[in-house]
Structure formats: structure tokens, C-alpha cells
Design an enzyme around this catalytic site. Structure first.
Site, short mmCIF file in Angstrom:
data_model
loop_
_atom_site.label_atom_id
_atom_site.label_comp_id
_atom_site.label_asym_id
_atom_site.label_seq_id
_atom_site.Cartn_x
_atom_site.Cartn_y
_atom_site.Cartn_z
N HIS A 52 0.89 -1.13 -0.01
CA HIS A 52 0.04 0.02 -0.07
C HIS A 52 0.83 1.37 -0.20
O HIS A 52 0.67 2.18 0.86
CB HIS A 52 -0.90 -0.06 1.24
CG HIS A 52 -1.85 1.04 1.17
ND1 HIS A 52 -2.93 1.14 0.30
CD2 HIS A 52 -2.13 2.09 2.04
CE1 HIS A 52 -3.64 2.00 0.56
NE2 HIS A 52 -3.37 2.63 1.56
N GLU A 77 -2.36 -1.44 -6.08
CA GLU A 77 -1.87 -2.48 -5.19
C GLU A 77 -2.37 -3.89 -5.77
O GLU A 77 -3.47 -4.06 -6.20
CB GLU A 77 -3.10 -2.47 -3.81
CG GLU A 77 -2.72 -1.08 -3.06
CD GLU A 77 -3.59 -1.13 -1.99
OE1 GLU A 77 -4.23 -2.04 -1.37
OE2 GLU A 77 -3.85 0.16 -1.87
#
Length: 190
Positions: A6, A148
Site C-alpha cells: 500500500h 495494489e
């Protein structure tokens, strides 16, 4: 198991500026609609003729505030795209280019490659200036993006999603590659 990376990215180099002028392309014809809590509902929806369509290079901010349910729920982009997957003989995903981001001012380019079936694209809609970072900079809304690579969120609750189950004796494998370059005079430099 569904591990994600992230990292927040802003290719212009100035964290006080938004990423709304960045150009993005995602190798996906579908995305996962969510409920009000941003949890996928189990549906797989086409991006065609929607603001979720990044099959061709688009400016991120061009449609981010459109009157479209998915964008309203997330306050912008915060969804998983279903990658057009190439599989090997065992059914495992092959590493492939899944996204490309370019900052038109700095000419910096980031390419994301993975063997995973999903890509969560998030435009830092929930940053509000209260997070203070390096050099005491307050990070404003939409000042960064996340890409992601992952299995689909909430996949244990949706039989039509790829499994994220890892049984005893199995090995978890997830390949993620970030490649950086610049584009000068319309020629890409690596």
C-alpha cells in the site's frame, strides 16, 4: 491470504500537489462494484462506457467526480480492477504489465507488473491534510495514488472470486514489479 503493498505515489515529486493530472492505463475490462463500506458485493462489472474505464490512457481527474455510484461511494477511485489475466499451464497468473502511470509535467513513468488477478486503484480520497509527512508536509486529498496488486478483496465470501485460501504445506507466491522511467521528447528513457 491476500497481502498487498500500500505505497502512496505522486510522480510529480511534490506531495502538496494532486495526482489528478497524472495519466493512467489499467489492463482491465472489469472492476468490482462495492457496497457503502467499500466491500465488494460479489459482482464483476464492465468498465465500458463508465468512468472506471482506463483501458486507454486517461487523465485520472477527468471523471473522478462524475455522478457515478462507485465514485460517490469511494469519494473517488478506491476499487479493485479485474486484470485481463494470462495464465500458465498450472492456471497460475503469469507476470504481466497491469498498469502504467505518467506525470505529464515531470515526464516520470511508473509501470506495475504482477501475477495477481486484481489491482486496487486508490486516489487517497480520505487524506485531508491531517497526516503530516516528511519535511512536515500535510498530505491533502488526492495528493497520491496507490496501485495494489492482489487477489480480490473479500474473496472468501464470494465463490465467483479467485480463491485466496492457503492450505498447510502450500507456498504463498505474489510477484509485484515497479518499473520507473522518464519520457523525454516522446522517447521513453529507462
Amino acid at each position: 491470504i491476500n497481502m498487498v503493498h500500500h505505497t502512496y505515489w505522486n510522480l510529480c515529486g511534490d506531495p502538496t500537489q494532486t495526482i489528478l493530472d497524472h495519466l493512467l492505463q489499467i489492463n482491465a475490462n472489469h472492476y468490482l462494484p462495492t457496497n457503502e463500506g467499500l466491500i465488494p458485493k460479489g459482482e464483476i462489472a464492465s468498465v465500458e462506457n463508465t468512468p472506471m474505464d482506463f483501458t486507454q490512457r486517461r487523465v485520472i481527474g477527468e471523471r473522478i467526480d462524475d455522478d457515478f455510484e462507485a465514485l460517490k461511494l469511494g469519494g473517488g477511485y478506491d476499487h479493485c480492477w479485474v486484470i485481463r489475466q494470462n495464465s500458465d499451464e498450472d492456471g497460475d497468473g503469469k507476470v504481466q504489465l497491469v498498469a502504467r502511470v505518467e506525470d505529464p509535467k515531470s515526464k516520470r513513468i511508473m509501470e506495475v507488473s504482477t501475477d495477481q488477478p486484481g489491482l486496487q486503484f486508490y486516489t487517497s480520497n480520505f487524506l485531508d491534510g491531517s497526516v503530516i509527512g516528511k519535511n512536515r508536509v500535510a498530505y491533502p486529498k488526492r495528493s497520491a495514488l496507490c496501485l495494489e496488486t492482489q487477489r480480490f478483496p473479500d474473496s472468501p465470501n464470494h465463490s465467483n472470486f479467485p480463491s485466496c485460501m492457503l492450505s498447510p504445506g502450500e507456498t504463498y507466491k505474489h510477484t509485484l514489479i515497479f518499473k520507473f522511467s522518464t519520457c523525454i521528447n516522446n522517447k521513453e528513457e529507462k
